[in-house]
Structures are given as structure tokens and as C-alpha cells.
Write a protein that holds these residues in place. Structure first.
Motif, short mmCIF file in Angstrom:
data_model
loop_
_atom_site.label_atom_id
_atom_site.label_comp_id
_atom_site.label_asym_id
_atom_site.label_seq_id
_atom_site.Cartn_x
_atom_site.Cartn_y
_atom_site.Cartn_z
N PRO A 106 9.31 7.22 -2.38
CA PRO A 106 9.13 8.60 -1.94
C PRO A 106 7.81 8.80 -1.21
N THR A 107 7.76 9.85 -0.42
CA THR A 107 6.54 10.18 0.31
C THR A 107 5.58 10.94 -0.59
N PRO A 108 4.29 11.01 -0.23
CA PRO A 108 3.34 11.83 -1.00
C PRO A 108 3.83 13.26 -1.13
N GLU A 109 3.51 13.89 -2.23
CA GLU A 109 4.04 15.22 -2.57
C GLU A 109 2.91 16.19 -2.90
N LEU A 110 2.95 17.37 -2.33
CA LEU A 110 1.96 18.40 -2.61
C LEU A 110 2.23 19.02 -3.98
N VAL A 111 1.21 19.07 -4.83
CA VAL A 111 1.30 19.73 -6.14
C VAL A 111 0.38 20.95 -6.07
N LEU A 112 0.99 22.10 -5.86
CA LEU A 112 0.23 23.33 -5.59
C LEU A 112 -0.29 23.94 -6.89
N ARG A 113 -1.62 24.09 -6.95
CA ARG A 113 -2.26 24.74 -8.09
C ARG A 113 -3.26 25.77 -7.58
N ALA A 114 -4.20 26.20 -8.41
CA ALA A 114 -5.00 27.38 -8.11
C ALA A 114 -6.23 27.14 -7.26
N SER A 115 -6.53 25.89 -6.90
CA SER A 115 -7.80 25.64 -6.20
C SER A 115 -7.71 25.82 -4.70
N THR A 116 -6.54 26.20 -4.17
CA THR A 116 -6.41 26.44 -2.74
C THR A 116 -5.86 27.83 -2.48
N GLY A 117 -6.38 28.44 -1.42
CA GLY A 117 -5.95 29.77 -1.01
C GLY A 117 -6.40 30.04 0.40
N PRO A 118 -6.15 31.23 0.94
CA PRO A 118 -6.57 31.55 2.30
C PRO A 118 -8.09 31.52 2.44
N ALA B 242 0.84 -1.20 0.00
CA ALA B 242 0.00 0.00 0.00
C ALA B 242 0.87 1.25 0.00
N ILE B 243 0.29 2.34 -0.44
CA ILE B 243 0.95 3.64 -0.30
C ILE B 243 0.58 4.22 1.06
N ASP B 244 1.27 5.27 1.47
CA ASP B 244 1.03 5.86 2.78
C ASP B 244 -0.16 6.83 2.69
N ASP B 245 -1.36 6.26 2.72
CA ASP B 245 -2.57 7.08 2.61
C ASP B 245 -2.74 8.02 3.79
N VAL B 246 -2.32 7.58 4.97
CA VAL B 246 -2.42 8.45 6.15
C VAL B 246 -1.57 9.70 5.94
N ALA B 247 -0.35 9.51 5.44
CA ALA B 247 0.52 10.66 5.18
C ALA B 247 -0.06 11.58 4.12
N ALA B 248 -0.74 11.00 3.12
CA ALA B 248 -1.36 11.81 2.07
C ALA B 248 -2.46 12.70 2.65
N GLY B 249 -3.34 12.11 3.47
CA GLY B 249 -4.38 12.90 4.10
C GLY B 249 -3.83 13.97 5.01
N ALA B 250 -2.74 13.62 5.72
CA ALA B 250 -2.12 14.58 6.63
C ALA B 250 -1.50 15.75 5.87
N LEU B 251 -0.82 15.46 4.75
CA LEU B 251 -0.17 16.51 3.96
C LEU B 251 -1.20 17.48 3.40
N ALA B 252 -2.31 16.94 2.88
CA ALA B 252 -3.36 17.81 2.35
C ALA B 252 -3.92 18.72 3.44
N THR B 253 -4.11 18.17 4.62
CA THR B 253 -4.68 18.95 5.73
C THR B 253 -3.71 20.00 6.23
N ARG B 254 -2.43 19.65 6.33
CA ARG B 254 -1.43 20.64 6.77
C ARG B 254 -1.37 21.82 5.82
N HIS B 255 -1.50 21.54 4.53
CA HIS B 255 -1.48 22.63 3.55
C HIS B 255 -2.63 23.60 3.82
N LEU B 256 -3.81 23.08 4.08
CA LEU B 256 -4.96 23.94 4.33
C LEU B 256 -4.83 24.68 5.66
#
Length: 348
Positions: free
Chosen positions: A332-344, A159-173
Motif C-alpha cells: 500500500p501507499t503511504p496514508e495520511l492519519v489526520l489528527r489535531a496538529s494540523t489546521g488552516p 525501501a518504502i516510497d519516501d518521496v510519496a510520503a513527503g509529497a502526501l504530507a505537503t499536499r495536506h498542508l
């Protein structure tokens, strides 16, 4: 067709010598120049080994089956590439299957291994099927590797590290300033959705926040189900200012529904989805994603399966089979790909 006898005649040696040289027999004792003459004759005559006959002698087909829920789903593209590339490195070919008749317990799936159509199966199960039930339906668990499923007793799982993926997305927000974050998940039986949601919850808890029940859905990863989930979630008051979506196809559905509801992205709602596929770039706005090591996942699954085949008995019945340890790809660990759908958040 050029035969071993042709190569032997050209090199001036016996057929037995040619066979042992071309099969890299370590016990053969011949002069280096004789070995080189055999190899050069095989090259000049463009000799190709009879793989069918060799497979029969070794009880091997040198074929692997990769079974995925849907071959048209772009999230499986990198997985397929990883499986095919690593299989070719080991002189194996890959058969790709995805119909309902090829799921565990079906006649088609059982025939793959019972009739020796392939040497082993790499299986990405559908989200709707509980892992334990799938494992019990496997006709030859020792020659099967479950991909992105489990862990389950008696079957190798990668399996891939799904927990880390969810955590990375949340930390970004959270870093953007959001404190009201929702989760659009897969169906309740989805292993990956459970793990990704766990990453969201753990990261929110570390920040002193919680994932509100009214800010979560579990309708599925499809574009259509995600649109339904987004309408349901965003109609509630107060609505979240950001959402983590458990799958990129669902993420595209969330973007579409938000637009239909007149909700600006990212001005009023930030969206980050797990998985990265090329259509994410074509959205308006382009979708921020978490890129997963799917090629490494596929390659590792092949390594585990082939290692198990090598340790099985000569008849190919797989009394040992693949190592049933559950493995998680963390490099490698999950990687954030920053695009235009996220902001403050609004008003920040």
C-alpha cells in the motif's frame, strides 16, 4: 524424545519411509494409506524433527538476523512484526540486534555470516552511515538485504516510497491553505530524509512554491535534535506556518518545543510528521502523521532474502544470492492519519 525409529515402529514401516514421508519426498512410491498411517503415527507420538541436525545436513541454521539502529525506537516495531511474521511462515526464526558492535565492519556483524550463525541478514543502517560505505563493509553482500537504504550496487535494497510520503504530507498542508511550509529533516547522510525532502520540494514546485532554505533543518530525527531544529526554524522571521517533519519522534520534539516557545498548534503552526506510532496519539495536540507500510517492507525484505538463499549454491556460500535490484514498496501507499496538529494557517 520421540525419534524416527519410534514413529517407524508405531507405523510398521522402515525409518527411511518415515523420513521421506515427513520430508515430503515427491519421489517416494507408497500407498496413500501407508502415508496416512505414518503421518498419524507422527501426530499421535508428537514427533518433532531435530532441527539442529537437519540444519547441519542442509548447511542452514534457519535463523535470520534483523539489525536495526535502536530496538527501543518505536518506528521499528511494525518492521520487526513484518519480518518475524513472514520468517515464521517459512519456518525461520529471527535474531534482533541493535548495538554499535553489530554494525557492518564490526567483528560482531562479520561473525553472523562468516561463522554461519545465521543464514542471512536484514539490515536497517543508521542514518549517520553513508550507504556506499556500509555496502563496502558487508562481509557477505549476497546474503544481506538493506532495508530502507540505497539503492547501492551489488546489494539487494528494499525501501518504502519516501518521496510519496513527503509529497502526501505537503499536499495536506497545501490543501489547508498553507503557502509557507518548512521541513525538519534528518542528518545530511540520511537516505530517507533526502527522499522525503524531495517529495516536499516536488509538491511545492507543482503548486508554484519553493522550500525556502531558511525554513529547512538537517539536525536529525531524535526528539532532542528536533527541539533544537524547531527553536532554530521558528525563531527566524518570517517563520513558516506549517512544517513537514521527516520522522515522528522528531515530530513530537517539534510539538514540545513549539509549546515551550508559546506557539499555538495548530492555530499558529501546523505540524505533520512521517511515520505513525502510538505515542503520536498521546501528544497535546495529537500529531497528524503519514503512516508507512512498514510491515509490508519487512515481509518483502524476508521474501527477497530467502529467494536469494534458495538460488545460492548448496554449500550456502551464496554465489548467486539475493536479487540486487532496488525495490520500492508502493502498495500500500503511504496514508495520511489526520489528527489535531494540523489546521488552516493563521487568519484563514
Amino acid at each position: 524424545m520421540v525419534t524416527l525409529r519410534d514413529v517407524a515402529g508405531h507405523a510398521g514401516v522402515s525409518v527411511s519411509v518415515v523420513s521421506r514421508v515427513l520430508n515430503s519426498d515427491p519421489s517416494i512410491r507408497i500407498r496413500p494409506e501407508t502415508r496416512q498411517r505414518v503421518l498419524e503415527s507422527a501426530r499421535l507420538l508428537r514427533y518433532a524433527p531435530n532441527s539442529a541436525g537437519r540444519s547441519l545436513r542442509r548447511s542452514r541454521t534457519h535463523l535470520l538476523a534483523l539489525v536495526v539502529p535502536d530496538v527501543t525506537n518505536a518506528t521499528f516495531t511494525d518492521l520487526v512484526n513484518g519480518v518475524e511474521s513472514r520468517a515464521l511462515d517459512h519456518n525461520y526464526s529471527v535474531v534482533l540486534a541493535s548495538s554499535p558492535r553489530m554494525q557492518p565492519g564490526s567483528d560482531g556483524f562479520t561473525r553472523l555470516l562468516s561463522e554461519r550463525l545465521v543464514d542471512g541478514v536484514l539490515l536497517q543502517k543508521g542514518d549517520e552511515a553513508p550507504t556506499e560505505l556500509v555496502a563496502r563493509a558487508l562481509s557477505h553482500p549476497e546474503r544481506t538485504v538493506l532495508i530502507n537504504s540505497g539503492p547501492v550496487s551489488g546489494v539487494a535494497t528494499i525501501a518504502i516510497d519516501d518521496v510519496a510520503a513527503g509529497a502526501l504530507a505537503t499536499r495536506h498542508l497545501l490543501d489547508l491553505g498553507h503557502t509557507s511550509i518548512g521541513y525538519v529533516g534528518g542528518v545530511p547522510t540520511s537516505d530517507t530524509s533526502d527522499r522525503r525532502r524531495s517529495g516536499v520540494e516536488q509538491t511545492l514546485a507543482t503548486a508554484g512554491l519553493a522550500l525556502a532554505r531558511e525554513h529547512t533543518t538537517a539536525l536529525g530525527y531524535t526528539y532532542r535534535s528536533a527541539r533544537d531544529a524547531a527553536r532554530l526554524l521558528l525563531s527566524r522571521q518570517p517563520a513558516p506556518t506549517a512544517v513537514v517533519v521527516g520522522n515522528v519522534n522528531a515530530g513530537i520534539g517539534v510539538l514540545t518545543e513549539a509549546t515551550q516557545m508559546g506557539i499555538g498548534v495548530p492555530g499558529e503552526l501546523s505540524v505533520v510528521a512521517i511515520h505513525d506510532i502510538w505515542p503520536a496519539i498521546t501528544c497535546a495536540p495529537a500529531l497528524t502523521t503519514i503512516r508507512l507500510p512498514m510491515e509490508v517492507l519487512g515481509a518483502t525484505a524476508v521474501d527477497v532474502l530467502l529467494a536469494g538463499l534458495e538460488t545460492s549454491d548448496p554449500g550456502g556460500n551464496g554465489r548467486n544470492g539475493a536479487d540486487t535490484t532496488s525495490r520500492v514498496i508502493d502498495d500500500p501507499t503511504p496514508e495520511l492519519v489526520l489528527r489535531a496538529s494540523t489546521g488552516p494557517p493563521p487568519g484563514a
